[in-house]
Scaffold this active site. Structure first.
Site, PDB file in Angstrom:
ATOM      1  N   HIS A  24     -21.831 -21.776 -44.217  1.00 15.21           N
ATOM      2  CA  HIS A  24     -21.857 -20.379 -43.751  1.00 15.21           C
ATOM      3  C   HIS A  24     -21.361 -20.358 -42.310  1.00 15.21           C
ATOM      4  CE1 HIS A  24     -25.396 -19.394 -46.672  1.00 15.21           C
ATOM      5  NE2 HIS A  24     -24.277 -18.905 -47.169  1.00 15.21           N
TER       6      HIS A  24
ATOM      7  N   GLU B 163     -22.152 -13.546 -48.962  1.00 15.49           N
ATOM      8  CA  GLU B 163     -23.361 -14.254 -48.518  1.00 15.49           C
ATOM      9  C   GLU B 163     -24.083 -13.516 -47.401  1.00 15.49           C
ATOM     10  OE1 GLU B 163     -24.333 -17.699 -49.666  1.00 15.49           O
ATOM     11  OE2 GLU B 163     -23.023 -17.285 -51.364  1.00 15.49           O
TER      12      GLU B 163
ATOM     13  N   CYS C  67     -30.954 -18.692 -40.068  1.00 11.04           N
ATOM     14  CA  CYS C  67     -30.939 -18.427 -41.519  1.00 11.04           C
ATOM     15  C   CYS C  67     -32.180 -17.651 -41.938  1.00 11.04           C
ATOM     16  CB  CYS C  67     -30.938 -19.731 -42.305  1.00 11.04           C
ATOM     17  SG  CYS C  67     -29.401 -20.644 -42.202  1.00 11.04           S
TER      18      CYS C  67
ATOM     19  N   ARG D  63     -17.905 -19.834 -49.832  1.00  8.30           N
ATOM     20  CA  ARG D  63     -18.789 -18.890 -50.523  1.00  8.30           C
ATOM     21  C   ARG D  63     -18.419 -17.421 -50.294  1.00  8.30           C
ATOM     22  NH1 ARG D  63     -25.070 -20.764 -50.111  1.00  8.30           N
ATOM     23  NH2 ARG D  63     -24.810 -23.011 -49.873  1.00  8.30           N
TER      24      ARG D  63
ATOM     25  N   ASN E  87     -23.938 -27.889 -49.017  1.00  6.56           N
ATOM     26  CA  ASN E  87     -24.964 -27.804 -47.975  1.00  6.56           C
ATOM     27  C   ASN E  87     -25.585 -29.203 -47.869  1.00  6.56           C
ATOM     28  OD1 ASN E  87     -27.619 -27.673 -46.927  1.00  6.56           O
ATOM     29  ND2 ASN E  87     -28.025 -25.639 -47.737  1.00  6.56           N
TER      30      ASN E  87
ATOM     31  N   GLY F 149     -32.191 -29.786 -54.313  1.00  6.50           N
ATOM     32  CA  GLY F 149     -30.781 -30.187 -54.199  1.00  6.50           C
ATOM     33  C   GLY F 149     -29.838 -29.233 -54.916  1.00  6.50           C
TER      34      GLY F 149
ATOM     35  N   ASP G  87     -22.755 -18.976 -39.888  1.00  2.00           N
ATOM     36  CA  ASP G  87     -23.851 -19.118 -38.918  1.00  2.00           C
ATOM     37  C   ASP G  87     -24.285 -20.571 -38.721  1.00  2.00           C
ATOM     38  OD1 ASP G  87     -25.440 -19.517 -41.170  1.00  2.00           O
ATOM     39  OD2 ASP G  87     -26.755 -17.799 -40.826  1.00  2.00           O
TER      40      ASP G  87
END
Ligand SMILES: NCCC[C@H](NC(=O)CCC(=O)O)C(=O)O
Length: 444
Positions: free
Chosen positions: A250, A174, A368, A214, A25, A20, A252
């Site tokens: 992100h 990132e 990812c 980020r 996220n 976690g 993506d």
């Protein structure tokens, strides 16, 4: 000369666990404290990589990092024997121990940003490892990432490696998760899309309210400068802050591109039409903008299923395929959309589903797990050939995983000093299999 887009997947490390650690996220937070299966995680990743190699794609593997990271634990004041460092950290600062044990380097989309030689002024392929400053457990990756990338792409005649950006929030970076390249053919100059979450030096610019952005514009621009890209070949796009606040940590997670296709959610960006016009102006080729409306797929479904964390690949036949997690099959709205997509007369002609649940439960889908490196055939020949996936490497790595990995790991287990020995023994053998040299601190 032939050109390819290679995928370099992160090999899941022996300490894969659910701690976690990634605020913003959703999967990471909601699966915290679940029991992980590092052996299954590594094998799921290998299966996907092998399947792509079998389809005729150039597929490589990137080695994982050394964890537990005893160097960081000592740097923050834990001392004594290795076993004592773990014991003390587990007792006094368990979250810091967890951060130093994450196998997060498996998500190689965050390892670096890569610009192919067709785009760069010096005609070399450029790599900048991401500093990942937003998350403690990821901020300890870039130095070793740089060494692994250099050992994998070792020939300085073709490959230009930069240091990661300054370790400060102004330069939050990132890597390729926030970078997409559109082009006609892989070997032709393309347009590189840099998607950022906020402008660090402009307090009035929009930014998310709940979760962190980020990636900064400042970082994206620095990478574009380092990579010797022409302004004419770059487009900087701000991610919609509202979707970051809904778990899109992100780009993506909400958009993916390949060659002349950009597949994205209606709510992915700010000033979408303006940016699409800029892309069209800068890239003179037939382009497919596949925009998925909220009415068909809600943000929540996109985040849960990872519809956009799919890989769009160009098969040797020239047709495109989507590599999707099985979670997309399990979500009715997303599955219906993907079936419809195949009828839309775009270059995408098939969808292939892979079980990468061990990674998904930490918020990492198929995209990812891979770093894209577009290369010409001379560059492919200059890559460390022991990192390229084939029948022999697949068999060897599966045996290696069977020999060294546990099939069950909890965060309590991270204090077990035996894990240090297991992890180092495994990685030492791996550097021999992949002929990487001494990339790890314990080997130096
Ligand atoms: N590109 C996908 C990255 C996923 C990664 N998850 C994590 O680090 C979760 C680790 C944990 O919670 O144990 C991240 O958020 O950066």
């Amino acid at each position: 000369m032939k050109h390819f887009e290679a995928n370099f997947d992160g090999l899941v490390g022996p300490t894969h666990n659910y701690a976690g650690l990634s605020f913003g996220n959703v999967a990471s937070l909601s699966n915290a404290a679940l029991v992980s299966n590092p052996k299954a995680a590594a094998k799921q990743g290998l299966q996907k990589a092998k399947a792509l190699a079998d389809m005729g794609m150039v597929q490589g593997m990137l080695a994982p990092q050394e964890r537990p990271d005893l160097y960081t634990l000592r740097r923050i004041g834990f001392s004594g024997s290795d076993a004592n460092v773990l014991k003390q950290a587990a007792k006094e600062a368990p979250m810091l121990l967890n951060a130093c044990c994450s196998a997060s380097s498996m998500w190689t989309a965050n390892a670096a940003t890569v610009s192919p030689s067709a785009d760069t002024r010096d005609g070399k392929l450029h790599f900048t490892p991401a500093n990942l400053v937003d998350k403690l457990h990821r901020s300890i990756e870039p130095l070793t990432t740089g060494r692994i990338l250099t050992a994998t792409f070792s020939d300085p005649h073709y490959f230009h490696h930069h240091s990661h950006l300054p370790e400060h929030n102004s330069f939050g970076d990132e890597g390729a998760a926030n970078h997409t390249r559109l082009c006609n053919e892989y070997g032709h100059a393309g347009v590189e899309l840099f998607v950022y979450g906020q402008e660090a030096t402009n307090p009035n610019a929009p930014k998310p309210q709940k979760y962190p952005a980020r990636q900064t514009l400042e970082a994206s621009m620095a990478v574009a400068r380092l990579h010797q890209l022409e302004e004419e070949n770059c487009v900087f796009i701000q991610q919609n802050p509202d979707v970051i606040d809904q778990g899109v940590f992100h780009n993506d997670v909400i958009a993916v591109g390949n060659q002349n296709v950009l597949f994205y959610h209606e709510q992915a960006f700010l000033n979408t039409q303006h940016k699409i016009d800029e892309i069209k102006r800068k890239l003179d080729t037939e382009l497919y903008f596949i925009e998925v409306p909220t009415a068909k797929v809600a943000i929540n479904d996109a985040v849960k299923s990872y519809l956009f964390n799919t890989q769009i690949i160009t098969l040797p036949s020239g047709e495109m395929a989507i590599i999707a997690p099985t979670d997309c099959q399990e979500n009715p709205a997303v599955f219906a959309y993907l079936n419809e997509l195949l009828t839309l007369n775009t270059p995408i002609k098939q969808v292939l589903y892979f079980d990468v649940k061990q990674s998904m439960q930490n918020g990492g889908g198929p995209a990812c797990l891979r770093l894209r490196v577009a290369m010409n055939e001379m560059e492919v020949a200059a890559v460390n050939q022991h990192t390229l996936m084939n029948d022999a490497l697949f068999a060897r790595l599966n045996l290696w995983v069977d020999k060294h990995y546990r099939d069950r790991l909890t965060t309590q287990d991270l204090a077990d000093p035996q894990l240090i020995i297991e992890s180092r023994t495994a990685l030492d053998e791996l550097t021999q299999i992949m002929k990487l040299g001494s990339v790890y601190q314990f080997q130096r």
